[in-house]
Scaffold this motif. Structure first.
Motif, mmCIF file in Angstrom:
data_model
loop_
_atom_site.group_PDB
_atom_site.id
_atom_site.type_symbol
_atom_site.label_atom_id
_atom_site.label_comp_id
_atom_site.label_asym_id
_atom_site.label_seq_id
_atom_site.Cartn_x
_atom_site.Cartn_y
_atom_site.Cartn_z
ATOM 1 N N ASP A 267 70.659 33.827 -9.887
ATOM 2 C CA ASP A 267 69.139 34.033 -9.799
ATOM 3 C C ASP A 267 68.193 33.030 -10.005
ATOM 4 O O ASP A 267 67.225 32.746 -9.328
ATOM 5 C CB ASP A 267 68.842 35.211 -10.439
ATOM 6 C CG ASP A 267 69.626 36.730 -9.606
ATOM 7 O OD1 ASP A 267 69.940 36.292 -8.606
ATOM 8 O OD2 ASP A 267 69.528 37.486 -10.341
ATOM 9 N N HIS A 270 68.571 30.147 -7.380
ATOM 10 C CA HIS A 270 67.947 30.359 -6.326
ATOM 11 C C HIS A 270 66.353 30.054 -6.504
ATOM 12 O O HIS A 270 65.776 29.622 -5.316
ATOM 13 C CB HIS A 270 68.318 31.727 -5.755
ATOM 14 C CG HIS A 270 68.288 32.029 -4.394
ATOM 15 N ND1 HIS A 270 66.728 32.160 -3.737
ATOM 16 C CD2 HIS A 270 68.916 31.977 -3.289
ATOM 17 C CE1 HIS A 270 66.966 32.429 -2.365
ATOM 18 N NE2 HIS A 270 68.232 32.262 -2.194
ATOM 19 N N THR A 274 64.384 27.309 -4.395
ATOM 20 C CA THR A 274 63.324 27.769 -3.562
ATOM 21 C C THR A 274 61.783 27.072 -3.640
ATOM 22 O O THR A 274 61.305 26.441 -2.773
ATOM 23 C CB THR A 274 63.058 29.184 -3.445
ATOM 24 O OG1 THR A 274 64.517 29.785 -3.056
ATOM 25 C CG2 THR A 274 61.920 29.548 -2.467
ATOM 26 N N LEU A 311 72.988 29.195 0.574
ATOM 27 C CA LEU A 311 73.656 29.401 -0.826
ATOM 28 C C LEU A 311 74.320 30.568 -0.610
ATOM 29 O O LEU A 311 74.056 31.662 -0.839
ATOM 30 C CB LEU A 311 72.766 29.324 -2.038
ATOM 31 C CG LEU A 311 73.423 29.288 -3.478
ATOM 32 C CD1 LEU A 311 74.293 27.718 -3.536
ATOM 33 C CD2 LEU A 311 72.530 29.243 -4.406
#
Length: 348
Positions: A267, A270, A274, A311
């Motif tokens: 998490d 990611h 981003t 991903l």
């Protein structure tokens, strides 16, 4: 070469064929379509032209060719949307094809074309971006790479080379060995990881450009091993100064490779990717890697073009290979910043 079992199953491979004006793309394409290689190939061609969209997205039934002439595929969002529409038509009959080749215009940047395949999930789940193959005209490329009119940042010939998984130096019969060696050195300065091939009249071993799986993690590792690139250290080639014809050629193009022994928290990673690619993505041509995630025995595949990235988990790790490797290729890359952001995502 890639082993067959490493190619994603049930996904239609896509090759983006690019190269500056006059590099020989159509010659290569004709060679591919007439060789006895056993592949059933559909072709999407993009050229410039002021023609109605609906009348140009026409399937030539004998050759299985779609022509898109309503604008450059890399410049206009509407044309990329048309590309996705064509892809959906092809996917509706995917049993008829083994491979799709997208031939870009000579002035196209291939990265927005590649991005289009990530942007629509219904297409992304059905296709595999196999490779970006860039042709280079051995005789004339210097005048485009070092064009004094351009400032380097808007040089499509450079962008095409930087984005490539395979570089074909074509028309070698028109150049001497000294010139070819110098050219290949310049190409390696722009792109550290792409395999460089030579050809006359677009004739190459098709096993070297089809089903190479260029966006998959084992390919990244393979290229690093073949080219003896240390993925843990900053290479002397990460800053490139090209002085030709009195012109300083885009020294901001570089490659950064990082290795991490600790696993990432999915998490966190990611979110960081981003935010970072949203901010810096226009200057980052490609990002790809093999990543280890905490609590998961599978390696994750990272593949990105500019801001858009994918991903997802793949096969289980082998016990002696579990480490993360990630490569960034682009302009104005800050190694310390990237390493700091990624390190913040590692398990404590």
């Amino acid at each position: 070469m890639m082993n067959v079992h490493e190619i994603p199953k049930d996904k239609l491979p896509i090759t983006i064929l690019t190269g500056f004006l006059g590099s020989g793309k159509t010659t290569l394409l004709n060679y591919i379509l007439t060789e006895k290689h056993g592949y059933r190939i559909a072709v999407i061609e993009n050229e410039f032209g002021e023609v109605d969209v609906d009348s140009d997205l026409v399937l030539a039934s004998d050759e299985e060719i779609y022509q898109m002439q309503n604008g450059c595929i890399c410049c206009f969002v509407d044309v990329r949307n048309d590309l996705i529409d064509v892809m959906k038509k092809l996917l509706a009959q995917k049993d008829k094809f083994d491979h799709i080749i997208v031939e870009t215009s000579g002035l196209a940047d291939p990265t927005p074309v590649a991005t289009a395949f990530f942007a629509d999930r219904s297409v992304a789940d059905e296709v595999n971006l196999d490779a970006i193959v860039t042709l280079v005209d051995a005789k004339h490329i210097d005048q485009h790479l070092y064009d004094p009119v351009l400032d380097g940042r808007d040089n499509q010939a450079v962008d095409q080379i930087v984005a490539a998984d395979r570089i074909i130096v074509n028309k070698v019969d028109l150049a001497n060995e000294t010139g070819l060696a110098k050219l290949e050195g310049d190409l390696r300065g722009l792109n550290q990881t792409a395999e460089i091939l030579r050809s006359e009249f677009g004739v190459v071993d098709l096993d070297n450009i089809l089903n190479v799986n260029g966006f998959q993690p084992s390919y990244v590792k393979e290229r690093a091993e073949i080219l003896q690139i240390d993925m843990t250290a900053e290479s002397d080639h990460e800053h490139h100064h090209h002085h030709h014809h009195g012109h300083l050629h885009d020294e901001t193009v570089s490659s950064i490779s990082l290795t991490f022994e600790q696993p990432f928290v999915l998490d966190k990673l990611h979110a960081v990717l981003t935010a970072y690619l949203d901010e810096k993505g226009p200057a980052i041509f490609r990002t790809k890697g093999i990543l280890s995630m905490a609590g998961d025995d599978r390696f994750y595949v990272l593949q990105a073009v500019h801001q858009l990235f994918d991903l997802r988990p793949d096969h289980p790790w082998q016990d002696d290979q579990r480490r993360s490797k990630i490569v960034f290729i682009g302009r104005d890359l800050d190694r310390d910043e990237i390493e700091r952001k990624l390190s913040s995502c590692l398990v404590d």
